[in-house]
Every structure is written in structure tokens, then in C-alpha cells.
Design an enzyme around this catalytic site. Structure first.
Site, PDB file in Angstrom:
ATOM      1  N   PRO A   1      -3.745   6.629  -2.973  1.00 60.98           N
ATOM      2  CA  PRO A   1      -3.538   8.024  -3.390  1.00 60.98           C
ATOM      3  C   PRO A   1      -4.820   8.822  -3.185  1.00 60.98           C
ATOM      4  CG  PRO A   1      -3.796   6.599  -5.306  1.00 60.98           C
ATOM      5  CD  PRO A   1      -3.742   5.702  -4.116  1.00 60.98           C
ATOM      6  N   MET A   2      -4.697   9.992  -2.545  1.00 62.31           N
ATOM      7  CA  MET A   2      -5.857  10.830  -2.277  1.00 62.31           C
ATOM      8  C   MET A   2      -5.489  12.286  -2.543  1.00 62.31           C
ATOM      9  SD  MET A   2      -7.280   9.005   1.229  1.00 62.31           S
ATOM     10  CE  MET A   2      -5.632   8.751   1.913  1.00 62.31           C
TER      11      MET A   2
ATOM     12  N   GLY B   1     -13.919   0.602   0.741  1.00 60.15           N
ATOM     13  CA  GLY B   1     -14.758   0.215   1.869  1.00 60.15           C
ATOM     14  C   GLY B   1     -14.086  -0.648   2.918  1.00 60.15           C
TER      15      GLY B   1
ATOM     16  N   CYS C   1     -10.157   7.564 -11.237  1.00 66.48           N
ATOM     17  CA  CYS C   1     -10.754   8.804 -10.742  1.00 66.48           C
ATOM     18  C   CYS C   1     -11.949   9.204 -11.605  1.00 66.48           C
ATOM     19  CB  CYS C   1      -9.716   9.920 -10.736  1.00 66.48           C
ATOM     20  SG  CYS C   1     -10.341  11.474 -10.047  1.00 66.48           S
TER      21      CYS C   1
ATOM     22  N   ASN D   1      -9.323  -2.496  -3.249  1.00 66.43           N
ATOM     23  CA  ASN D   1      -9.517  -1.185  -2.634  1.00 66.43           C
ATOM     24  C   ASN D   1     -11.013  -0.906  -2.564  1.00 66.43           C
ATOM     25  OD1 ASN D   1      -9.484   2.125  -3.888  1.00 66.43           O
ATOM     26  ND2 ASN D   1      -8.919   1.606  -1.799  1.00 66.43           N
TER      27      ASN D   1
ATOM     28  N   GLY E   1      -7.645   3.925   1.968  1.00 68.07           N
ATOM     29  CA  GLY E   1      -7.460   5.358   1.878  1.00 68.07           C
ATOM     30  C   GLY E   1      -7.936   6.101   3.099  1.00 68.07           C
ATOM     31  N   ARG E   2      -9.198   6.467   3.116  1.00 68.23           N
ATOM     32  CA  ARG E   2      -9.711   7.364   4.141  1.00 68.23           C
ATOM     33  C   ARG E   2      -9.656   6.796   5.553  1.00 68.23           C
ATOM     34  NH1 ARG E   2     -10.700   8.997  -0.434  1.00 68.23           N
ATOM     35  NH2 ARG E   2     -11.156  11.186  -0.902  1.00 68.23           N
TER      36      ARG E   2
END
Length: 328
Positions: free
Chosen positions: A14-15, A210, A97, A208, A230-231
Site C-alpha cells: 500500500p502506497m 528494500g 506508517c 517488506n 512497493g516502489r
């Protein structure tokens, strides 16, 4: 045949502002196996805001998880019920977060200091819905960064009925670092997540932080149950296509080409435009489609900074890149 509701070896993190329905639809075209997550949505946004817009998704996006930000039992339970009513496959509690905004509302990573609160959330939410309730958290916060601190958190929450934990393998430093810095500066401690799986073999543990190559994914899957990225998936979405190789059923020729992705994407864009959605709002998620290929920069330039962008312009820009990369 893969049971997608049990096989959660890979998921897209989730981002905020990024994992919208427009991105998730796009991501699904690359890979039918991965779990997709919404951006973190606060309970207030769902209870008092435009719920239907926040929770909208295309059926192609399944399996799909709603991530919630909140700490009030009544509100979180109500929003878990919304998730089930709208057809989500899972609801996830954000305990990772680090932003000032969520700290002010006592949600996100600061909740790691209150495992009893998170356990109560899990207990009441699970009692209200039939879909799984899971937790995404850090390995610690600020000076509370020992392995024992994380174990106490997981033990307490697991006792309330949570069986799946997604662990960002960094401590969250709530004072002095921005959210971006919190994704980069605190050191990664993968071994702590591996150890957690060893100590709690009955739990499903995902990792999660890196991770940005297929080789990384394969390495982590030797130790834990799932990998969340994610990214790396956002900026280079074709990595999702390459990740099809993780499933034995996926033959090499099952990995889609970028041209095939676009053929499926165009009708979706046309449909959304007809509904009044702004094309640039959607295409901002697709800038990485040609990452690493000739013409990728021109593609990004063609899609960026044009409030009146048309679908024909998108198609012409794509055709230009594909002419330079005929096998893409």
C-alpha cells in the site's frame, strides 16, 4: 491450479497516492497472482467522506486488500464491515506508517507501542467480518527496537486471532525523520523477520523493505511466507510481469509483453474517460511502463504535465517507443 486466496507469496505494498484503483488495474495486467493493496485509507475518510469513491475498484483487481488507518474500535470495525460489503478479500491494519499526521491521530507505527490496542482492534474486527484481518507493522519504533519488543507485539496480537503479519524490516524513527527517510535510513534487519517466522511457524509472515529484484524475492521466500514490494513495482511495473516466473504454472511465454499490456489498458482508460475521470490522473501511474528501454524518457515526457492529454496522444507516444523496441 493456484488458489489465489491462499497463495500470498507476493504482494504490492500500500502506497499513499500511488496504489489507487487506476494503478491497481494496471498492475494486475502484468501479473494475475499478486495481492494488491489500496493506499492506506483513514476510517474518517470512509465514515464521513465519499465512501463509494474511496472503495471503488475493478473486479479484475482481485485478490485485493483494503488497508485501514485508525485506532478507534468502533470505527475500525465499521470500516472492516464496509470492506466486506464492497467485496474486498482482506482488510489490513496499518501499524507501520511513521508520518506526523497519523501519529497525531494515534494510528500507524506509533500503535506498536500499544499492542493491546491493536489486539482489541483485531478481535472486534474479526468478530464482525468473515474476511481475514491482518496487520502490517515495523520491527520496532524509536528506542523500542529490540527483537523482544517485536515478539511481544506479535504475540499479543496473534493471541487475539491475527494469523498474518506483514513486517517492514526497519525500525520507524518517529522523531526527526520524514516518511521518506524512514523508508531509507533505518537499517534493514531481515534476520529479525526470518527469526520471527522460526519462532512462530504457525503464523504467516511476510517481509517488506528494500526488495527490488526477482533474485531478492526468491531469496526471502526461502525463509518466510511472502514478500511485499512497493516502489520497485511502481517505478518498474514490468518487474511484476517478470515475477510470473515465481509460479511453476507460469511458462516463460505466459509473461505478457508491454504491447499486450497496453492493448488491455486502452479500453479501461476509454471507459474511465467516459465516466468523467481525468486521463492525466490515471496515466501518472504508468510512467514506468518502458523503464530501461529506448525511448522511455520520451514516453514519460509525453504523459507528464499535460492537463489536456488525450488517449490518441498516449497511443502515439507508446507506438513510438514500441517502434524502437519491437520485442517489448
Amino acid at each position: 491450479m493456484i488458489d489465489l486466496m491462499k497463495d500470498k507469496r507476493l504482494s504490492v505494498a500500500p502506497m499513499i497516492d500511488w496504489t489507487t484503483t487506476d494503478y491497481r488495474y494496471f498492475a494486475r495486467l502484468f501479473n494475475p497472482h499478486t495481492y494488491l493493496y489500496t493506499e492506506m485509507i483513514s476510517t474518517g475518510a470512509l465514515i464521513h467522506g465519499n465512501r463509494a469513491r474511496h472503495l471503488r475498484f475493478d473486479t479484475l483487481e482481485h485478490p485485493l486488500v483494503l488497508q485501514l488507518g485508525g485506532a478507534d474500535i468502533s470505527e475500525m470495525t465499521q470500516c472492516a464491515e464496509f470492506a466486506q460489503q464492497y467485496g474486498y478479500d482482506e482488510v489490513n491494519i496499518n501499524v507501520g506508517c511513521p508520518s506526523d499526521r497519523v501519529q497525531h491521530n494515534k494510528i500507524g507505527a506509533c500503535l506498536m507501542a500499544e499492542p493491546k490496542t491493536v489486539a482489541d482492534l483485531v478481535k472486534h474486527m474479526q468478530a464482525a467480518v468473515d474476511i481475514p484481518v491482518t496487520v502490517k507493522h515495523r520491527i520496532g519504533i524509536d528506542d523500542f527496537d529490540s527483537y523482544e519488543f517485536m515478539v511481544d507485539f506479535v504475540q499479543t496480537v496473534a493471541a487475539a486471532g491475527c494469523t498474518r503479519f506483514i513486517v517492514h524490516a526497519r525500525t520507524a524513527w518517529l522523531q526527526g525523520l520524514s516518511p521518506k527517510q524512514n523508508r531509507e535510513i533505518p537499517p534493514l534487519r531481515y534476520e529479525d523477520v526470518y527469526r520471527l517466522k522460526q519462532d512462530f511457524p504457525e503464523l504467516d509472515i511476510e517481509i517488506n523493505g528494500g526488495i527490488d529484484t526477482i533474485e531478492d524475492i526468491k531469496m526471502h521466500l526461502q525463509h518466510i511466507d511472502g514478500v511485499m514490494i512497493g516502489r520497485a513495482f511502481y517505478h518498474n511495473p514490468y518487474l511484476l510481469a517478470e515475477a510470473n516466473s515465481l509460479w511453476n504454472e507460469a511458462a516463460p511465454d505466459a509473461i505478457p509483453k508491454r504491447s499486450e499490456i497496453l492493448e488491455q489498458l486502452y479500453p479501461y482508460l476509454q471507459e474511465q474517460i467516459a465516466k468523467g475521470e481525468a486521463l492525466p490522473t490515471m496515466t501518472r501511474h504508468y510512467l514506468g511502463l518502458f523503464q530501461g528501454l529506448m525511448g522511455a524518457r520520451k514516453w514519460r515526457q509525453a504523459l507528464s504535465g499535460k492537463p489536456q492529454l488525450t488517449l490518441d496522444e498516449v497511443k502515439r507516444a507508446a507506438d513510438e517507443v514500441l517502434s524502437l523496441n519491437p520485442d517489448a
